[in-house]
Design a protein around this motif. Structure first.
Motif, PDB file in Angstrom:
ATOM      1  N   ARG A  43      -3.244  -3.706   9.175  1.00  0.00           N
ATOM      2  CA  ARG A  43      -3.963  -3.224   8.094  1.00  0.00           C
ATOM      3  C   ARG A  43      -4.003  -2.024   7.749  1.00  0.00           C
ATOM      4  O   ARG A  43      -4.512  -0.888   8.671  1.00  0.00           O
TER       5      ARG A  43
ATOM      6  N   GLY B  72     -11.424  -6.538   0.674  1.00  0.00           N
ATOM      7  CA  GLY B  72     -11.765  -5.909  -0.192  1.00  0.00           C
ATOM      8  C   GLY B  72     -12.094  -6.719  -1.666  1.00  0.00           C
ATOM      9  O   GLY B  72     -12.706  -6.231  -2.573  1.00  0.00           O
TER      10      GLY B  72
ATOM     11  N   THR C 230      -9.881 -14.663   2.030  1.00  0.00           N
ATOM     12  CA  THR C 230      -9.773 -13.632   1.074  1.00  0.00           C
ATOM     13  C   THR C 230      -9.676 -12.220   1.767  1.00  0.00           C
ATOM     14  O   THR C 230     -10.366 -12.085   2.887  1.00  0.00           O
TER      15      THR C 230
ATOM     16  N   PHE D  11      -2.145  -3.228  -5.207  1.00  0.00           N
ATOM     17  CA  PHE D  11      -2.624  -4.340  -4.422  1.00  0.00           C
ATOM     18  C   PHE D  11      -3.877  -4.952  -4.875  1.00  0.00           C
ATOM     19  O   PHE D  11      -4.122  -6.105  -4.980  1.00  0.00           O
TER      20      PHE D  11
ATOM     21  N   PHE E 226       0.851  -1.127  -0.042  1.00  0.00           N
ATOM     22  CA  PHE E 226       0.021  -0.053   0.045  1.00  0.00           C
ATOM     23  C   PHE E 226       0.940   1.370  -0.139  1.00  0.00           C
ATOM     24  O   PHE E 226       0.727   2.237  -0.682  1.00  0.00           O
TER      25      PHE E 226
HETATM   26  C1  S3P Z   1      -8.497  -5.054   2.923  1.00  0.00           C
HETATM   27  C2  S3P Z   1      -8.250  -6.322   4.090  1.00  0.00           C
HETATM   28  C3  S3P Z   1      -7.202  -6.778   4.552  1.00  0.00           C
HETATM   29  C4  S3P Z   1      -6.180  -6.927   3.407  1.00  0.00           C
HETATM   30  C5  S3P Z   1      -5.896  -5.485   2.911  1.00  0.00           C
HETATM   31  C6  S3P Z   1      -7.211  -4.688   2.306  1.00  0.00           C
HETATM   32  C7  S3P Z   1      -9.712  -4.426   2.895  1.00  0.00           C
HETATM   33  O1  S3P Z   1      -7.519  -8.235   4.689  1.00  0.00           O
HETATM   34  O2  S3P Z   1      -6.339  -7.540   2.276  1.00  0.00           O
HETATM   35  O3  S3P Z   1      -5.312  -4.840   4.120  1.00  0.00           O
HETATM   36  O4  S3P Z   1      -9.800  -3.713   1.836  1.00  0.00           O
HETATM   37  O5  S3P Z   1     -10.669  -4.745   3.663  1.00  0.00           O
HETATM   38  P1  S3P Z   1      -8.266  -8.837   5.936  1.00  0.00           P
HETATM   39  O6  S3P Z   1      -9.923  -8.624   5.592  1.00  0.00           O
HETATM   40  O7  S3P Z   1      -7.953 -10.158   5.837  1.00  0.00           O
HETATM   41  O8  S3P Z   1      -8.143  -8.218   7.037  1.00  0.00           O
END
Ligand code: S3P
Length: 182
Positions: free
Chosen positions: A120, A83, A80, A58, A50
């Motif tokens: 995160r 997002g 997953t 990402f 990020f």
């Molecule tokens: C994200 C959630 C994270 C990770 C990234 C973005 C999001 O995963 O993919 O930081 O956009 O909600 P987790 O849901 O496993 O925390």
């Protein structure tokens, strides 16, 4: 006939990784985590991706991971990133990969779990609570629409959550949705 994979979707902190590992264990499936796969292929932590490459890079990596899983995954439980289902293309891939379960938890529970999180990027910085609440409200309908089955995890043990997922699989929840009868 759907491939034998289970895909867990839901907001950060809803328990996808913990439930996923236990479920994979119970079913004797492999456990896969898309965030971990991205970190491995990029050779750096999500927070660094990020920071150095931007969120768009990402999100592109997320789609690439799904393309790979579509070819390779079998008998896997796949956790997953929160997002992941937002891009239509990703949602399509997920349904080609397997059966999609949304692990639903309330925003208060999630905020409490993410309170001390440092990993995160979207849960960091000022106005954290406001931003997470907004993101949650935007995403909730998407998670529900994408999922073959929604599991309310609130107040339930991991054992119970896993049982419900296994039961839904036996009942053919993905076929019900495809038939439009859900
Ligand atoms: C994200 C959630 C994270 C990770 C990234 C973005 C999001 O995963 O993919 O930081 O956009 O909600 P987790 O849901 O496993 O925390």
């Amino acid at each position: 006939m759907k491939k034998k994979n289970i895909i867990l979707i839901g907001f950060m902190g809803c328990g996808k990784s913990t439930v996923g590992k236990k479920l994979a264990n119970a079913l004797n499936y492999q456990f896969l985590d898309t965030d971990a796969m991205i970190e491995e292929s990029c050779g750096k932590l999500i927070s660094k991706i990020f920071e150095e490459d931007g969120e768009a890079a990402f999100r592109q990596a997320e789609t690439s991971v799904l393309q790979k899983l579509k070819e390779e995954a079998n008998r896997s439980v796949i956790s997953t990133g929160g997002g992941m289902p937002l891009k239509e293309e990703n949602a399509r891939y997920m349904h080609e990969i397997g059966t999609v379960f949304f692990l639903e938890a309330e925003i208060e529970t999630i905020l409490e779990r993410l309170q001390n999180d440092t990993q995160r990027p979207l849960a960091a910085g000022e106005d954290r609570e406001q931003r997470l609440k907004k993101l949650y409200a935007e995403r909730l309908p998407v998670y529900r629409a994408v999922a073959d089955s929604c599991i309310d995890t609130e107040g339930k043990s991991f054992y119970r959550i896993i049982q419900e997922i296994e039961q839904d699989m036996e009942d053919g929840c993905d076929e019900r949705k495809e038939g439009g009868k859900k």
